[in-house]
Design an enzyme around this catalytic site. Sequence first.
Site, short mmCIF file in Angstrom:
data_model
loop_
_atom_site.label_atom_id
_atom_site.label_comp_id
_atom_site.label_asym_id
_atom_site.label_seq_id
_atom_site.Cartn_x
_atom_site.Cartn_y
_atom_site.Cartn_z
N HIS A 135 -3.13 -25.84 14.76
CA HIS A 135 -1.69 -25.80 15.04
C HIS A 135 -1.41 -24.81 16.17
O HIS A 135 -0.70 -25.10 17.13
CB HIS A 135 -0.90 -25.40 13.78
CG HIS A 135 0.51 -24.96 14.06
ND1 HIS A 135 0.81 -23.71 14.56
CD2 HIS A 135 1.69 -25.61 13.94
CE1 HIS A 135 2.12 -23.62 14.73
NE2 HIS A 135 2.68 -24.75 14.36
N ASN A 136 -1.97 -23.62 16.05
CA ASN A 136 -1.73 -22.61 17.09
C ASN A 136 -2.34 -23.01 18.42
O ASN A 136 -1.76 -22.75 19.47
CB ASN A 136 -2.27 -21.25 16.65
CG ASN A 136 -1.41 -20.61 15.58
OD1 ASN A 136 -0.72 -21.30 14.84
ND2 ASN A 136 -1.43 -19.29 15.50
N ASN A 175 -3.13 -14.60 8.94
CA ASN A 175 -3.80 -15.45 9.93
C ASN A 175 -5.30 -15.21 9.93
O ASN A 175 -5.85 -14.65 10.87
CB ASN A 175 -3.26 -15.15 11.33
CG ASN A 175 -2.18 -16.13 11.71
OD1 ASN A 175 -2.13 -17.26 11.22
ND2 ASN A 175 -1.30 -15.69 12.60
N ARG A 191 0.83 -1.21 0.00
CA ARG A 191 0.00 0.00 0.00
C ARG A 191 0.87 1.26 0.00
O ARG A 191 0.73 2.12 -0.86
CB ARG A 191 -0.93 0.00 1.22
CG ARG A 191 -1.78 1.24 1.35
CD ARG A 191 -2.69 1.17 2.54
NE ARG A 191 -1.96 1.00 3.80
CZ ARG A 191 -2.55 0.94 4.99
NH1 ARG A 191 -3.86 1.03 5.08
NH2 ARG A 191 -1.83 0.79 6.08
N LYS A 197 -4.18 -24.49 10.40
CA LYS A 197 -3.25 -23.55 11.03
C LYS A 197 -3.79 -23.10 12.39
O LYS A 197 -3.04 -22.96 13.36
CB LYS A 197 -3.03 -22.33 10.13
CG LYS A 197 -2.25 -21.16 10.77
CD LYS A 197 -0.81 -21.53 11.05
CE LYS A 197 0.00 -20.59 11.90
NZ LYS A 197 -0.19 -19.20 11.95
N SER A 206 3.32 -20.99 9.17
CA SER A 206 3.85 -20.94 10.53
C SER A 206 5.36 -20.92 10.51
O SER A 206 6.00 -21.49 9.64
CB SER A 206 3.38 -22.14 11.35
OG SER A 206 3.95 -22.06 12.65
N GLU A 219 -0.07 -25.39 19.91
CA GLU A 219 1.10 -24.61 20.37
C GLU A 219 0.82 -24.03 21.77
O GLU A 219 1.67 -24.11 22.67
CB GLU A 219 1.35 -23.51 19.34
CG GLU A 219 2.41 -22.51 19.65
CD GLU A 219 2.41 -21.39 18.57
OE1 GLU A 219 2.42 -21.70 17.37
OE2 GLU A 219 2.38 -20.21 18.96
N TYR A 220 -0.36 -23.49 21.98
CA TYR A 220 -0.74 -22.97 23.30
C TYR A 220 -0.63 -24.09 24.35
O TYR A 220 -0.09 -23.90 25.43
CB TYR A 220 -2.19 -22.48 23.31
CG TYR A 220 -2.46 -21.06 22.85
CD1 TYR A 220 -1.97 -20.58 21.65
CD2 TYR A 220 -3.25 -20.21 23.63
CE1 TYR A 220 -2.28 -19.30 21.21
CE2 TYR A 220 -3.55 -18.92 23.21
CZ TYR A 220 -3.07 -18.47 22.00
OH TYR A 220 -3.38 -17.20 21.57
P1 NDP Z 1 1.05 -6.80 9.79
O1 NDP Z 1 0.03 -7.74 10.25
O2 NDP Z 1 1.67 -5.86 10.74
O3 NDP Z 1 0.44 -5.97 8.55
C1 NDP Z 1 1.19 -4.93 7.94
C2 NDP Z 1 0.96 -4.95 6.45
O4 NDP Z 1 -0.44 -4.83 6.15
C3 NDP Z 1 1.64 -3.78 5.76
O5 NDP Z 1 2.13 -4.20 4.52
C4 NDP Z 1 0.50 -2.80 5.61
O6 NDP Z 1 0.70 -1.88 4.59
C5 NDP Z 1 -0.62 -3.73 5.26
N1 NDP Z 1 -1.94 -3.14 5.46
C6 NDP Z 1 -2.55 -2.87 6.63
N2 NDP Z 1 -3.78 -2.34 6.42
C7 NDP Z 1 -3.94 -2.29 5.06
C8 NDP Z 1 -5.00 -1.87 4.23
N3 NDP Z 1 -6.15 -1.40 4.73
N4 NDP Z 1 -4.82 -1.94 2.88
C9 NDP Z 1 -3.66 -2.42 2.37
N5 NDP Z 1 -2.64 -2.84 3.11
C10 NDP Z 1 -2.78 -2.78 4.46
O7 NDP Z 1 2.24 -7.61 9.03
P2 NDP Z 1 2.95 -8.98 9.37
O8 NDP Z 1 3.97 -9.12 8.30
O9 NDP Z 1 3.37 -9.08 10.79
O10 NDP Z 1 1.82 -10.09 9.17
C11 NDP Z 1 1.10 -10.23 7.96
C12 NDP Z 1 0.09 -11.33 8.13
O11 NDP Z 1 0.75 -12.53 8.46
C13 NDP Z 1 -0.93 -11.10 9.25
O12 NDP Z 1 -2.17 -11.60 8.84
C14 NDP Z 1 -0.39 -11.93 10.38
O13 NDP Z 1 -1.41 -12.33 11.26
C15 NDP Z 1 0.19 -13.10 9.63
N6 NDP Z 1 1.25 -13.83 10.28
C16 NDP Z 1 2.20 -13.20 10.98
C17 NDP Z 1 3.21 -13.90 11.62
C18 NDP Z 1 4.27 -13.18 12.35
O14 NDP Z 1 5.11 -13.86 12.96
N7 NDP Z 1 4.30 -11.86 12.32
C19 NDP Z 1 3.29 -15.36 11.54
C20 NDP Z 1 2.29 -15.93 10.70
C21 NDP Z 1 1.30 -15.19 10.12
P3 NDP Z 1 1.43 -0.44 4.90
O15 NDP Z 1 2.90 -0.75 4.84
O16 NDP Z 1 0.99 0.43 3.79
O17 NDP Z 1 0.98 0.00 6.24
#
Ligand code: NDP
Length: 477
Positions: free
Chosen positions: A185-186, A102, A33, A182, A128, A189-190
């Site tokens: 799985h979580n 997720n 974005r 998944k 994961s 994990e808990y």
């Molecule tokens: P975040 O969940 O923090 O999401 C940030 C990203 O989402 C950025 O690229 C942001 O764009 C984008 N975003 C947020 N709102 C919008 C919107 N309205 N329109 C378009 N883009 C948007 O990132 P993570 O990398 O931590 O996680 C991504 C996904 O992976 C999540 O669903 C999370 O639950 C899942 N996940 C995460 C794990 C982890 O260890 N972190 C492990 C496994 C799954 P911008 O840069 O423009 O703000």
Amino acid sequence: KKASIGVTGLAVMGRNLARNLARHGHTVALHNRSEQRTRELVEQFGSEGEFIPAHSAREFVDALERPRQVVVMVKAGAPTDAVIDEFAELLEPGDVIVDAGNAHFADTRRREAALRERGLHFVGTGVSGGEEGALHGPSIMPGGSKESYESLGPLLEDIAAKVDGTPCCAHIGPDGAGHFVKMVHNGIEYADMQLIAESFDLLRGALGYEPAQIAEIFRTWNTGRLDSYLIEITAEVLAHTDAATGKPFVDVVLDQAEQKGTGRWTVQIGLDLGIPITGIAEATFARSLSGHANLRAATKGLAGPSRTPLSGSDAERFADDVEQALYASKVVAYAQGFNQIQAGSAEYGWNVDLGSVASLWRGGCIIRAKFLDDIRAAFEAEPGLPTLLTSGDFRKAVEDAQDAWRSVVSTAVCLGIPTPGFSTALAYYDGLRADRLPAALVQGQRDYFGAHTYRRVDREGSFHTEWATGARPERPA
Ligand code: NDP
């Protein structure tokens, strides 16, 4: 040259998945974005492989080979819907949208049905392994159509963790199956983390060991049947000393566990499906209990037993007993989780292969463990296994462990050390194997106050007793 896959949403997870794909020789289109993240990725990691940065969603879609494969890795919930809607407008029939965030599997089912109507494949995928896993090889659980897996599967298998040369990725089943698995799985994990935490608490409370000593015990356990990522990192955490105070790190951390919600989802769905996933439920409740600071402060003075640590031969045996109790409780927690997958699969017609699920959890994910290879073997030998508890090796291990398990739970009760995970696992084991359960009495109570009827052990049909009359006659209901 066009890209074979694209990633939109380039925060930690998306960025690392994109890099992993590029490192495996795939050309990856990039989009986010806010363009800043796209720029940063190319600046910092552009040399790792072939990237095509896109300034707009249109440009991103145009950079992709057909069928276009768009991996969405944005915040779960409304942002995911917004991004899916945006791309659904730009894509054409046969193209694939992958949600690797997720998501709740019910959302995935809804999104899949809506996109299928438009001729698009929607693949809800569990990933994961956290950010390290995303970069070096996660465990990947894709749902969606079989057809979508034909084009997408090879790419995902490329970047997944490998165990004995087998990728930790396989098609789980249609629509929401991947996100469901998944979720479980979580949940597991808990449960696993709670059991390990209880083991630590017991070794400390009953033996008075210091965290560093307990770290050594976990290191030893990690060379045996408990060999797993969670045991390994537990030893690291316990051995860690806080730099500021010189105290064990675990003693300076506020003892209130947080949660993002996947454990809660697992429990909610367990209730909906009527599957007793008591280990996951207790683990989730244990986290919420820990977080109730006011309640804990208000009840601090409640009396407990005097704690005299174990001594003599009891003490010598105790660490080994805890290992056995941990193993047996773990088998129960995993057995329950697999039962939930079985139930979800039956409810939604997914036909999930439990052996394949165990296989792809062997590497990359947080619950990766040697033990999962035994679970894989158990389900491969007997796909319709009603519970892991009756599979040959597990049955024997749990039966062999039961004396130690009982002794650990009773020691915990006597010393006032809370072990909801160990206790519920043992109660589940005893509940399942009981000849008769007091459920019979519950049925009597229900019939008494609500005329809910009951069945008999000796005759077919439903019965009701006229409790209010003195004679209490019984009649078929
Ligand atoms: P975040 O969940 O923090 O999401 C940030 C990203 O989402 C950025 O690229 C942001 O764009 C984008 N975003 C947020 N709102 C919008 C919107 N309205 N329109 C378009 N883009 C948007 O990132 P993570 O990398 O931590 O996680 C991504 C996904 O992976 C999540 O669903 C999370 O639950 C899942 N996940 C995460 C794990 C982890 O260890 N972190 C492990 C496994 C799954 P911008 O840069 O423009 O703000």
